[in-house]
Design a protein around this motif. Structure first.
Motif, PDB file in Angstrom:
ATOM      1  N   ALA A  38       0.394  -1.163  -5.534  1.00  0.00           N
ATOM      2  CA  ALA A  38      -0.423  -0.662  -4.430  1.00  0.00           C
ATOM      3  C   ALA A  38      -1.878  -1.076  -4.563  1.00  0.00           C
ATOM      4  O   ALA A  38      -2.489  -0.922  -5.626  1.00  0.00           O
ATOM      5  N   ASP A  73       0.853  -1.182   0.000  1.00  0.00           N
ATOM      6  CA  ASP A  73       0.000   0.000   0.000  1.00  0.00           C
ATOM      7  C   ASP A  73       0.890   1.235   0.000  1.00  0.00           C
ATOM      8  O   ASP A  73       2.112   1.125  -0.124  1.00  0.00           O
ATOM      9  N   SER A  74       0.305   2.418   0.138  1.00  0.00           N
ATOM     10  CA  SER A  74       1.097   3.644   0.045  1.00  0.00           C
ATOM     11  C   SER A  74       2.098   3.790   1.186  1.00  0.00           C
ATOM     12  O   SER A  74       3.070   4.530   1.073  1.00  0.00           O
TER      13      SER A  74
END
Length: 516
Positions: A69, A17-18
């Motif tokens: 992501a 993910d980010s």
């Protein structure tokens, strides 16, 4: 059904993910994967402006992980799937050079987004979206995409969805003849009558050496006098192996050195597509002439582990793998020289008898096999002698998947083996580069054939009652699902306990959890 970290590919999708969070099970790829990922993620990736980036630096000989992501907001609709898969494909194509051993780059992806990424509550819909996106992106970026699954319900539903689409769309390059054969062989496997027989070609997709390449590697480990070089090259391959065995013993002061050198040359860390696809077939037995452990590793990853013989006799369980020519796990068992072949019958009559019995009672599928092995010819000859004269003339013992059309081999094996070729034979006067390109292309067609066959061989329907897969079902299946769930909730009495035991077993096989 495989472990993406054990698959030989060019690049693979690493879900994150980010904040660049990496789940524990991916760390097997590299002990410092989290640190490498954090250093590779740009400001654009962390801000959500870039959806995929390769990890750098990375060993160029290993498959490259591509950070991809999942949506931060948990919205996992078809658009989000396509955006992320396209970012992955685009990033992989930019980061990985064209392969030498495949027509197209091979990119692998897991069933991503299911472990907290937003897709976990509607797995069936996410699976449909991934399959649809892969079909589009493979053509757009000229890559081969392989979806690697660990959950049997997801695997069986994915294969069912692919079967529902016309074979012309799912496997367009094969043509009507090979479509029909792949479907019928898959159904043969599904019924339990197919036994894979694996030759050296199955391991080539993992980077294993051919017979001549193996001898070349072994040759580099010993010293031959200049005056002996010409004579050595004039020997047959079995005698070359015998000479090398003796040289290893003399120059390394060990009778075991030769077997250990063979094991070192063929014991590879990752399997290719061919063993991974064959490992999913529901066959009780399998036979191989290969020394490596690629197929048994692929079987374990496909949740169909096999007992390897003759290392484990008596075999425990129904699923076995007979390694006729030995194994790298026992280098002294390897059959490679002329003496090994001549001594084979006296040492392994029981193993040959097992092969002969399966030639009589099952349909053998020969893959990666040149049909030139003398031991194989002896087995087929003995089987034909055991049959009545009329029956032996037209007893089809199996199917051979060949890369090229070989009309003379068809004459030799007429009435005994059905030989299917993936491509026309390369022109005899073509340059070596043209021949190699033809081999690479035909090898990919063989993988496509095995893929279609495996889709029709899948004998599991655990997606039907498994939670969160209902969005992958059609209306008739949804109706059946509701009826079965209603049945599972019925009142039970002591007098019907035995019957309910049978029904509960069937419901569990269809995916109903024990906690329902």
């Amino acid at each position: 059904m495989a472990d993406i970290l054990n698959l030989r590919c060019d690049a693979w999708l690493l879900p994150t993910d980010s904040s660049v969070r990496i789940e524990q099970h991916w760390l097997k790829a590299h002990p410092e994967l989290r640190e490498l990922a954090a250093a590779s993620a740009s400001a654009e990736f962390r801000d959500g402006l870039a959806l995929a980036e390769p990890i750098r630096p990375w060993d160029p000989s290993a498959p490259l992980p591509i950070l991809t992501a999942v949506p931060d907001d948990g919205d996992w609709g078809p658009t989000a799937v396509v955006e992320r898969l396209e970012a992955f494909a685009r990033s992989a194509v930019a980061a990985v050079p064209d392969p030498d051993d495949r027509p197209y780059r091979l990119l692998a992806l897991p069933f991503f987004g299911t472990a907290g990424g937003g897709a976990g509550s509607h797995l069936g819909a996410a699976l449909r979206a991934i399959l649809d996106a892969c079909s589009q992106l493979a053509a757009k970026y000229r890559v081969d995409l392989v979806l690697v699954l660990r959950d049997r319900a997801a695997f069986s539903l994915a294969q069912k969805l692919r079967r529902d689409v016309s074979s012309d769309s799912s496997w367009p390059s094969l043509g009507d003849g090979l479509h029909h054969k792949a479907k019928s062989l898959g159904q043969e496997a599904r019924s339990g009558h197919l036994v894979p027989f694996l030759g050296a070609g199955v391991s080539v997709s993992a980077g294993a050496p051919s017979w001549s390449q193996l001898l070349d590697k072994l040759r580099s480990g010993v010293h031959l006098k200049a005056t002996e070089e010409a004579a050595f090259k004039g020997l047959g391959v079995l005698d070359q192996a015998g000479v090398l065995e003796q040289l290893y013993a003399d120059q390394h002061n060990s009778r075991k050195a030769f077997g250990e050198a063979v094991a070192g040359a063929v014991d590879l860390p990752r399997y290719g597509l061919a063993p991974a696809l064959l490992a999913t077939l529901p066959s009780a037995g399998a036979i191989t002439l290969n020394y490596d452990r690629l197929f048994e590793t692929a079987c374990s990853d496909a949740q169909r582990p096999r007992t390897v013989m003759p290392e484990n006799i008596p075999a425990v369980g129904n699923d076995w793998l007979l390694k006729l020519h030995g194994s790298v796990s026992h280098p002294d068992s390897i059959v490679l020289t002329r003496d090994d072949y001549l001594g084979y019958n006296s040492n392994r009559d029981a193993l040959s008898a097992l092969v002969k019995a399966h030639l009589l009672t099952h349909h053998l599928l020969f893959v990666g096999f040149g049909l030139a092995d003398d031991h194989f010819h002896e087995i087929v000859h003995d089987v034909r002698r055991a049959l009545p004269n009329d029956a032996s003339k037209n007893h089809q013992m199996g199917t051979v998947l060949s890369l090229f059309h070989e009309p003379l081999q068809k004459l030799v094996w007429a009435g005994k083996l059905d030989i299917l070729h993936m491509s026309a034979a390369p022109a005899a006067d073509a340059g070596s580069a043209d021949v190699q390109a033809a081999v690479v292309t035909a090898g990919r067609e063989l993988e496509i054939f095995l893929d279609m066959m495996a889709a029709y061989a899948t004998d599991n329907h655990s997606y039907l009652l498994a939670p969160a897969y209902n969005q992958g079902l059609d209306d008739d299946e949804l109706d059946l699902r509701q009826q079965l769930l209603a049945l599972a909730g019925q009142q039970r009495s002591a007098g019907t306990a035995e019957v309910w035991g049978v029904l509960d077993k069937a419901l569990r096989e269809l995916g109903l959890g024990d906690d329902h």
